[in-house]
Motif scaffolding. Structure first.
Motif, PDB file in Angstrom:
ATOM      1  N   ALA A 287       0.812  -1.228   0.000  1.00  0.00           N
ATOM      2  CA  ALA A 287       0.000   0.000   0.000  1.00  0.00           C
ATOM      3  C   ALA A 287       0.840   1.271   0.000  1.00  0.00           C
ATOM      4  O   ALA A 287       0.406   2.304  -0.520  1.00  0.00           O
ATOM      5  N   GLN A 288       2.065   1.212   0.567  1.00  0.00           N
ATOM      6  CA  GLN A 288       2.810   2.456   0.821  1.00  0.00           C
ATOM      7  C   GLN A 288       4.145   2.579   0.082  1.00  0.00           C
ATOM      8  O   GLN A 288       4.898   3.509   0.333  1.00  0.00           O
ATOM      9  N   HIS A 289       4.456   1.671  -0.839  1.00  0.00           N
ATOM     10  CA  HIS A 289       5.808   1.718  -1.411  1.00  0.00           C
ATOM     11  C   HIS A 289       6.016   2.881  -2.381  1.00  0.00           C
ATOM     12  O   HIS A 289       7.138   3.137  -2.821  1.00  0.00           O
ATOM     13  N   HIS A 290       4.931   3.613  -2.710  1.00  0.00           N
ATOM     14  CA  HIS A 290       5.109   4.823  -3.530  1.00  0.00           C
ATOM     15  C   HIS A 290       4.825   6.097  -2.739  1.00  0.00           C
ATOM     16  O   HIS A 290       4.707   7.174  -3.329  1.00  0.00           O
ATOM     17  N   GLU A 291       4.714   5.964  -1.422  1.00  0.00           N
ATOM     18  CA  GLU A 291       4.590   7.164  -0.581  1.00  0.00           C
ATOM     19  C   GLU A 291       5.975   7.808  -0.470  1.00  0.00           C
ATOM     20  O   GLU A 291       6.993   7.108  -0.523  1.00  0.00           O
ATOM     21  N   TRP A 292       5.999   9.136  -0.334  1.00  0.00           N
ATOM     22  CA  TRP A 292       7.277   9.846  -0.201  1.00  0.00           C
ATOM     23  C   TRP A 292       7.466  10.281   1.249  1.00  0.00           C
ATOM     24  O   TRP A 292       6.498  10.630   1.935  1.00  0.00           O
ATOM     25  N   PHE A 293       8.736  10.334   1.663  1.00  0.00           N
ATOM     26  CA  PHE A 293       9.063  10.698   3.047  1.00  0.00           C
ATOM     27  C   PHE A 293       8.531  12.093   3.403  1.00  0.00           C
ATOM     28  O   PHE A 293       8.151  12.359   4.526  1.00  0.00           O
ATOM     29  N   LEU A 302       1.057   9.878   2.785  1.00  0.00           N
ATOM     30  CA  LEU A 302       1.628   9.689   4.131  1.00  0.00           C
ATOM     31  C   LEU A 302       3.045  10.257   4.171  1.00  0.00           C
ATOM     32  O   LEU A 302       3.720  10.332   3.135  1.00  0.00           O
ATOM     33  N   ALA A 303       3.498  10.646   5.379  1.00  0.00           N
ATOM     34  CA  ALA A 303       4.850  11.210   5.497  1.00  0.00           C
ATOM     35  C   ALA A 303       5.605  10.592   6.670  1.00  0.00           C
ATOM     36  O   ALA A 303       5.002  10.069   7.613  1.00  0.00           O
ATOM     37  N   GLY A 304       6.951  10.687   6.589  1.00  0.00           N
ATOM     38  CA  GLY A 304       7.835  10.274   7.680  1.00  0.00           C
ATOM     39  C   GLY A 304       7.534   8.873   8.187  1.00  0.00           C
ATOM     40  O   GLY A 304       7.348   7.928   7.422  1.00  0.00           O
ATOM     41  N   GLU A 305       7.471   8.769   9.541  1.00  0.00           N
ATOM     42  CA  GLU A 305       7.295   7.452  10.139  1.00  0.00           C
ATOM     43  C   GLU A 305       5.856   6.956  10.073  1.00  0.00           C
ATOM     44  O   GLU A 305       5.547   5.863  10.571  1.00  0.00           O
ATOM     45  N   ASN A 306       4.971   7.767   9.489  1.00  0.00           N
ATOM     46  CA  ASN A 306       3.618   7.257   9.225  1.00  0.00           C
ATOM     47  C   ASN A 306       3.652   6.228   8.096  1.00  0.00           C
ATOM     48  O   ASN A 306       2.714   5.467   7.899  1.00  0.00           O
ATOM     49  N   ILE A 307       4.744   6.278   7.333  1.00  0.00           N
ATOM     50  CA  ILE A 307       4.961   5.235   6.318  1.00  0.00           C
ATOM     51  C   ILE A 307       5.688   4.098   7.035  1.00  0.00           C
ATOM     52  O   ILE A 307       6.637   4.349   7.780  1.00  0.00           O
ATOM     53  N   HIS A 310       9.104  -0.922   6.631  1.00  0.00           N
ATOM     54  CA  HIS A 310       9.267  -1.877   5.520  1.00  0.00           C
ATOM     55  C   HIS A 310       9.046  -1.185   4.176  1.00  0.00           C
ATOM     56  O   HIS A 310       9.772  -1.419   3.213  1.00  0.00           O
ATOM     57  N   ALA A 311       8.021  -0.334   4.114  1.00  0.00           N
ATOM     58  CA  ALA A 311       7.711   0.360   2.861  1.00  0.00           C
ATOM     59  C   ALA A 311       8.790   1.396   2.535  1.00  0.00           C
ATOM     60  O   ALA A 311       9.146   1.582   1.361  1.00  0.00           O
ATOM     61  N   ARG A 312       9.341   2.057   3.567  1.00  0.00           N
ATOM     62  CA  ARG A 312      10.401   3.054   3.327  1.00  0.00           C
ATOM     63  C   ARG A 312      11.660   2.374   2.774  1.00  0.00           C
ATOM     64  O   ARG A 312      12.358   2.913   1.925  1.00  0.00           O
ATOM     65  N   ILE A 313      11.940   1.164   3.286  1.00  0.00           N
ATOM     66  CA  ILE A 313      13.101   0.408   2.786  1.00  0.00           C
ATOM     67  C   ILE A 313      12.832  -0.050   1.353  1.00  0.00           C
ATOM     68  O   ILE A 313      13.674   0.104   0.458  1.00  0.00           O
ATOM     69  N   LEU A 314      11.628  -0.593   1.146  1.00  0.00           N
ATOM     70  CA  LEU A 314      11.273  -1.115  -0.183  1.00  0.00           C
ATOM     71  C   LEU A 314      11.326  -0.004  -1.232  1.00  0.00           C
ATOM     72  O   LEU A 314      11.762  -0.227  -2.372  1.00  0.00           O
ATOM     73  N   ARG A 343      20.688   9.808  -3.323  1.00  0.00           N
ATOM     74  CA  ARG A 343      21.230  10.718  -2.309  1.00  0.00           C
ATOM     75  C   ARG A 343      20.533  12.082  -2.401  1.00  0.00           C
ATOM     76  O   ARG A 343      20.180  12.679  -1.379  1.00  0.00           O
ATOM     77  N   GLN A 344      20.311  12.535  -3.634  1.00  0.00           N
ATOM     78  CA  GLN A 344      19.645  13.837  -3.828  1.00  0.00           C
ATOM     79  C   GLN A 344      18.203  13.816  -3.328  1.00  0.00           C
ATOM     80  O   GLN A 344      17.657  14.840  -2.939  1.00  0.00           O
ATOM     81  N   LYS A 345      17.592  12.623  -3.351  1.00  0.00           N
ATOM     82  CA  LYS A 345      16.189  12.518  -2.947  1.00  0.00           C
ATOM     83  C   LYS A 345      16.026  12.128  -1.470  1.00  0.00           C
ATOM     84  O   LYS A 345      14.917  11.907  -1.011  1.00  0.00           O
ATOM     85  N   SER A 346      17.146  12.053  -0.749  1.00  0.00           N
ATOM     86  CA  SER A 346      17.086  11.718   0.676  1.00  0.00           C
ATOM     87  C   SER A 346      16.363  12.833   1.434  1.00  0.00           C
ATOM     88  O   SER A 346      16.658  14.017   1.247  1.00  0.00           O
ATOM     89  N   GLY A 347      15.425  12.458   2.273  1.00  0.00           N
ATOM     90  CA  GLY A 347      14.646  13.454   3.031  1.00  0.00           C
ATOM     91  C   GLY A 347      13.454  13.964   2.244  1.00  0.00           C
ATOM     92  O   GLY A 347      12.550  14.567   2.820  1.00  0.00           O
ATOM     93  N   LYS A 348      13.458  13.778   0.929  1.00  0.00           N
ATOM     94  CA  LYS A 348      12.305  14.189   0.111  1.00  0.00           C
ATOM     95  C   LYS A 348      11.476  12.937  -0.220  1.00  0.00           C
ATOM     96  O   LYS A 348      10.438  12.690   0.370  1.00  0.00           O
ATOM     97  N   GLN A 349      12.014  12.136  -1.168  1.00  0.00           N
ATOM     98  CA  GLN A 349      11.296  10.909  -1.509  1.00  0.00           C
ATOM     99  C   GLN A 349      11.612   9.784  -0.512  1.00  0.00           C
ATOM    100  O   GLN A 349      10.766   8.947  -0.210  1.00  0.00           O
ATOM    101  N   PHE A 350      12.865   9.803  -0.005  1.00  0.00           N
ATOM    102  CA  PHE A 350      13.312   8.660   0.804  1.00  0.00           C
ATOM    103  C   PHE A 350      13.689   9.040   2.234  1.00  0.00           C
ATOM    104  O   PHE A 350      14.124  10.159   2.498  1.00  0.00           O
ATOM    105  N   ASP A 351      13.572   8.029   3.114  1.00  0.00           N
ATOM    106  CA  ASP A 351      13.972   8.177   4.511  1.00  0.00           C
ATOM    107  C   ASP A 351      15.506   8.292   4.565  1.00  0.00           C
ATOM    108  O   ASP A 351      16.212   7.382   4.104  1.00  0.00           O
ATOM    109  N   PRO A 352      16.052   9.408   5.111  1.00  0.00           N
ATOM    110  CA  PRO A 352      17.516   9.577   5.152  1.00  0.00           C
ATOM    111  C   PRO A 352      18.225   8.413   5.845  1.00  0.00           C
ATOM    112  O   PRO A 352      19.347   8.052   5.470  1.00  0.00           O
TER     113      PRO A 352
END
Ligand SMILES: [Fe+2]
Length: 368
Positions: A287-293, A302-307, A310-314, A343-352
């Motif tokens: 459900a959440q693998h295309h959510e952004w951080f 959804l944002a941050g740890e609301n994702i 497992h989905a943030r890693i995936l 690396r450029q998308k860390s904190g935006k799309q991905f969990d740092p």
């Protein structure tokens, strides 16, 4: 009269010796063919006592039904258990030099958990009996002198208990193995079926799953958590079954309505897997693998740890594989360049935190 009586005794003694000799021969044959049972329903038992004459008396009491291995003390008992075990039944005396029966049976429990344990003592030692029950989890407690009838009845009960426990354990193991194998086999087959829908996604789900598992492992996730990731990773794109090939394989950029159809694979995936109980914990990955951080992803924003973690890693593994793989509208990029994009998308799309681990794995050459 005296001579007749003597002849009778000599004959009886000879009969006993012959019978015991045959029993020992059977014992040797049985030991070479089966570690636990012999022919004619004979079962091997280990008898442990520091007094040889007591051991011999016990063996004589049971030899018609059981093949008795004798050990003169705890050390010899443990050595026999290691060398010739497992024994379905272990009977031990309480008072022995070096290690008492309670300690010995507790060790037997560790070395051979399936063996049914019996304590035999000539002493009225309540404290030792309590210890034997608590630490060695013994099945029966017998007091010396034990009658042949009681000893045989006890050993028969032990053997019945041994077989019942083994059967239950074997059945449980078989069921769990079958379920696990069926699940993983089915899931992998499904993952391949999903990926086979488009020539451009061949092997994607398995590669993403392996990468996500490496990340999860490096982050110290427990085995249960990794198992959930395994299931969720393999089927994270199952909703693409409902995506038209014209959209999946389109050369060039997708139109907004086509983009929406592509995005719908998440909702379709959830709808497919929701009714499957063993997917309950893996469902957030689908459900959440295309959510952004930063909250700008889909479908729920959804944002941050609301994702889910497992989905943030995936999400990181999924994107990396997509970047380095060829697509209808572009060639795959080199790993170094893909890493830079992540690396450029860390904190935006991905969990740092996940990106940090990803970079560490990349630096160590563990992504391949
Ligand atoms: Fe996806």
């Amino acid at each position: 009269m005296g001579k007749i009586l003597l002849r009778h005794r000599v004959r009886s003694f000879a009969a006993i010796v012959t019978e015991e000799h045959m029993a020992k021969r059977r014992s040797r044959v049985n030991q070479s063919t089966s570690p636990q049972t012999g022919s004619r329903n004979e079962v091997r038992v280990l008898l442990v006592d520091d007094e040889p004459c007591v051991l011999e008396g016990l063996r004589r009491s049971v030899f018609k039904e059981f093949v008795a291995d004798l050990a003169e003390g705890p050390e010899e008992g443990l050595a026999k258990l290691r060398k010739d075990g497992p024994y379905p039944v272990v009977v031990s005396d309480m008072r022995m030099p070096g290690m008492d029966g309670a300690e010995f049976l507790a060790t037997v429990r560790t070395l051979s958990p399936d063996s049914i344990r019996v304590m035999l003592t000539g002493h009225n030692d309540i404290e030792a009996a309590v210890r034997a029950v608590n630490e060695g989890q013994i099945f029966r407690f017998l007091t010396k002198p034990v009658t042949q009838k009681t000893l045989l009845a006890t050993l028969r009960a032990c053997v019945a208990q041994y077989h019942a426990a083994r059967l239950e354990k074997d059945q449980l193991k078989t069921t769990i193995n079958a379920l696990e194998q069926l699940d993983l086999g089915t899931l992998t087959a499904l993952a391949r079926a999903i990926d086979a829908k488009s020539a451009w996604t061949a092997g994607h789900s398995e590669r993403v799953t392996n990468l996500a598992l490496k990340l999860g492992h490096a982050m110290g996730l427990p085995a249960k958590s990794l198992e959930i990731m395994h299931r969720g990773g393999l089927l994270h794109d199952i909703g693409k079954i409902g995506t038209p090939p014209a959209v999946l394989d389109k050369l060039g950029r997708l139109e907004p309505e086509e983009m929406q159809i592509m995005r719908d694979h998440v909702k379709i995936g959830v709808r497919i897997l929701e009714p499957v109980p063993c997917f309950r914990e893996a469902l957030p990955m689908v459900a959440q693998h295309h959510e952004w951080f930063d909250g700008s992803g889909y479908p729920a924003g959804l944002a941050g740890e609301n994702i889910s973690l497992h989905a943030r890693i995936l999400a990181v593994a999924d994107c990396y594989d997509a970047i380095v793989s060829d697509r209808p509208y572009r060639k795959g990029l080199p790993a170094r360049q893909a890493l830079e994009i992540l690396r450029q998308k860390s904190g935006k799309q991905f969990d740092p935190m996940v990106i940090e681990v990803f970079e560490r794995l990349a630096a160590a050459g563990q992504l391949a």
